[in-house]
Design a protein around this motif. Sequence first.
Motif, PDB file in Angstrom:
ATOM      1  N   HIS A   1       1.328  -0.982  -5.775  1.00 37.67           N
ATOM      2  CA  HIS A   1       1.475  -0.635  -7.187  1.00 37.67           C
ATOM      3  C   HIS A   1       0.201  -0.001  -7.724  1.00 37.67           C
ATOM      4  N   THR A   2       0.384   1.009  -8.553  1.00 38.91           N
ATOM      5  CA  THR A   2      -0.726   1.739  -9.152  1.00 38.91           C
ATOM      6  C   THR A   2      -1.369   0.926 -10.264  1.00 38.91           C
ATOM      7  N   ILE A   3      -2.670   1.068 -10.374  1.00 34.27           N
ATOM      8  CA  ILE A   3      -3.413   0.471 -11.489  1.00 34.27           C
ATOM      9  C   ILE A   3      -3.773   1.628 -12.421  1.00 34.27           C
ATOM     10  N   ASP A   4      -3.189   1.620 -13.606  1.00 31.48           N
ATOM     11  CA  ASP A   4      -3.424   2.700 -14.562  1.00 31.48           C
ATOM     12  C   ASP A   4      -4.734   2.457 -15.296  1.00 31.48           C
ATOM     13  N   ALA A   5      -5.817   2.789 -14.614  1.00 35.20           N
ATOM     14  CA  ALA A   5      -7.144   2.633 -15.205  1.00 35.20           C
ATOM     15  C   ALA A   5      -8.065   3.678 -14.579  1.00 35.20           C
ATOM     16  N   PRO A   6      -8.998   4.199 -15.368  1.00 32.24           N
ATOM     17  CA  PRO A   6      -9.918   5.196 -14.812  1.00 32.24           C
ATOM     18  C   PRO A   6     -10.808   4.573 -13.734  1.00 32.24           C
ATOM     19  N   ASP A   7     -11.176   5.371 -12.775  1.00 33.58           N
ATOM     20  CA  ASP A   7     -12.091   4.975 -11.702  1.00 33.58           C
ATOM     21  C   ASP A   7     -11.542   3.927 -10.741  1.00 33.58           C
ATOM     22  N   ILE A   8     -10.250   3.620 -10.805  1.00 30.18           N
ATOM     23  CA  ILE A   8      -9.654   2.687  -9.844  1.00 30.18           C
ATOM     24  C   ILE A   8      -8.703   3.509  -8.977  1.00 30.18           C
ATOM     25  N   LYS A   9      -9.114   3.752  -7.752  1.00 28.46           N
ATOM     26  CA  LYS A   9      -8.284   4.567  -6.858  1.00 28.46           C
ATOM     27  C   LYS A   9      -7.406   3.700  -5.960  1.00 28.46           C
TER      28      LYS A   9
ATOM     29  N   LYS B   1      -1.785  -8.307 -17.538  1.00 27.62           N
ATOM     30  CA  LYS B   1      -0.877  -7.611 -18.445  1.00 27.62           C
ATOM     31  C   LYS B   1       0.418  -7.198 -17.749  1.00 27.62           C
ATOM     32  N   LYS B   2       0.327  -6.873 -16.472  1.00 31.18           N
ATOM     33  CA  LYS B   2       1.487  -6.393 -15.709  1.00 31.18           C
ATOM     34  C   LYS B   2       1.645  -7.225 -14.437  1.00 31.18           C
ATOM     35  N   PRO B   3       2.021  -8.486 -14.600  1.00 31.04           N
ATOM     36  CA  PRO B   3       2.114  -9.348 -13.416  1.00 31.04           C
ATOM     37  C   PRO B   3       3.250  -8.938 -12.485  1.00 31.04           C
TER      38      PRO B   3
ATOM     39  N   VAL C   1      -1.115  -5.336  -4.810  1.00 30.91           N
ATOM     40  CA  VAL C   1       0.077  -6.123  -4.540  1.00 30.91           C
ATOM     41  C   VAL C   1      -0.362  -7.582  -4.650  1.00 30.91           C
ATOM     42  N   VAL C   2       0.569  -8.459  -4.978  1.00 32.72           N
ATOM     43  CA  VAL C   2       0.247  -9.884  -5.045  1.00 32.72           C
ATOM     44  C   VAL C   2       0.889 -10.560  -3.841  1.00 32.72           C
ATOM     45  N   ILE C   3       0.042 -11.146  -3.012  1.00 34.08           N
ATOM     46  CA  ILE C   3       0.494 -11.824  -1.796  1.00 34.08           C
ATOM     47  C   ILE C   3      -0.031 -13.254  -1.841  1.00 34.08           C
ATOM     48  N   ASP C   4       0.857 -14.202  -1.652  1.00 37.08           N
ATOM     49  CA  ASP C   4       0.475 -15.627  -1.678  1.00 37.08           C
ATOM     50  C   ASP C   4      -0.330 -15.960  -2.939  1.00 37.08           C
ATOM     51  N   ASN C   5       0.098 -15.419  -4.072  1.00 34.63           N
ATOM     52  CA  ASN C   5      -0.526 -15.645  -5.382  1.00 34.63           C
ATOM     53  C   ASN C   5      -1.962 -15.137  -5.470  1.00 34.63           C
ATOM     54  N   ARG C   6      -2.314 -14.183  -4.623  1.00 36.30           N
ATOM     55  CA  ARG C   6      -3.632 -13.558  -4.679  1.00 36.30           C
ATOM     56  C   ARG C   6      -3.448 -12.059  -4.849  1.00 36.30           C
ATOM     57  N   THR C   7      -4.247 -11.477  -5.730  1.00 35.80           N
ATOM     58  CA  THR C   7      -4.202 -10.037  -5.946  1.00 35.80           C
ATOM     59  C   THR C   7      -4.955  -9.364  -4.809  1.00 35.80           C
ATOM     60  N   VAL C   8      -4.296  -8.412  -4.169  1.00 38.84           N
ATOM     61  CA  VAL C   8      -4.873  -7.729  -3.016  1.00 38.84           C
ATOM     62  C   VAL C   8      -5.008  -6.247  -3.353  1.00 38.84           C
ATOM     63  N   LEU C   9      -6.249  -5.737  -3.305  1.00 39.29           N
ATOM     64  CA  LEU C   9      -6.489  -4.316  -3.524  1.00 39.29           C
ATOM     65  C   LEU C   9      -6.418  -3.599  -2.186  1.00 39.29           C
ATOM     66  N   VAL C  10      -5.731  -2.470  -2.188  1.00 39.58           N
ATOM     67  CA  VAL C  10      -5.445  -1.757  -0.940  1.00 39.58           C
ATOM     68  C   VAL C  10      -5.789  -0.281  -1.101  1.00 39.58           C
ATOM     69  N   ASP C  11      -6.393   0.295  -0.072  1.00 44.17           N
ATOM     70  CA  ASP C  11      -6.617   1.735  -0.032  1.00 44.17           C
ATOM     71  C   ASP C  11      -5.266   2.376   0.283  1.00 44.17           C
ATOM     72  N   PRO C  12      -4.719   3.193  -0.619  1.00 45.10           N
ATOM     73  CA  PRO C  12      -3.378   3.731  -0.387  1.00 45.10           C
ATOM     74  C   PRO C  12      -3.288   4.692   0.799  1.00 45.10           C
TER      75      PRO C  12
ATOM     76  N   ARG D   1     -10.111  -5.562  -0.932  1.00 44.23           N
ATOM     77  CA  ARG D   1     -10.598  -6.732  -1.678  1.00 44.23           C
ATOM     78  C   ARG D   1      -9.426  -7.691  -1.905  1.00 44.23           C
ATOM     79  N   VAL D   2      -9.706  -8.985  -1.763  1.00 42.59           N
ATOM     80  CA  VAL D   2      -8.735 -10.029  -2.109  1.00 42.59           C
ATOM     81  C   VAL D   2      -9.333 -10.787  -3.274  1.00 42.59           C
ATOM     82  N   ILE D   3      -8.616 -10.796  -4.382  1.00 46.77           N
ATOM     83  CA  ILE D   3      -9.100 -11.469  -5.598  1.00 46.77           C
ATOM     84  C   ILE D   3      -8.341 -12.775  -5.738  1.00 46.77           C
ATOM     85  N   GLU D   4      -9.076 -13.853  -5.730  1.00 45.93           N
ATOM     86  CA  GLU D   4      -8.482 -15.186  -5.807  1.00 45.93           C
ATOM     87  C   GLU D   4      -7.997 -15.476  -7.210  1.00 45.93           C
TER      88      GLU D   4
END
Length: 101
Positions: free
Chosen positions: A68-76, A42-44, A80-91, A98-101
């Motif tokens: 970037h913040t994810i506006d969703a409950p329970d997601i802390k 939704k927010k690429p 960021v998108v790096i090399d076309n992969r979504t990367v979850l980061v502990d702020p 987590r790296v999501i392919e």
Amino acid sequence: MKKVVSSALAGLFLLGASGFGFAQTVLVTPEQETVVREYVKKKPLASINLPGVELNVGSALPETVELHTIDAPDIKYRYVVIDNRTVLVDPGTRKIVRVIE
């Protein structure tokens, strides 16, 4: 005899250390991953390139990378998108959880 005891102690240390490593593993539930995937659709973001930075769980991202913040409950985590992969980061630590392919 000392050699056997030293080897046994070294083995126990390694087992303890590996157990500690597993205890440090951050878990992202399948439900959370689904929420993240839907949010990112939704927010690429434009993908960035980070030469010299390995996208491995536990690697830290440089301070220059905007998270970037994810506006969703329970997601802390942030993302960021790096090399076309979504990367979850502990702020707090800026470490990849987590790296999501």
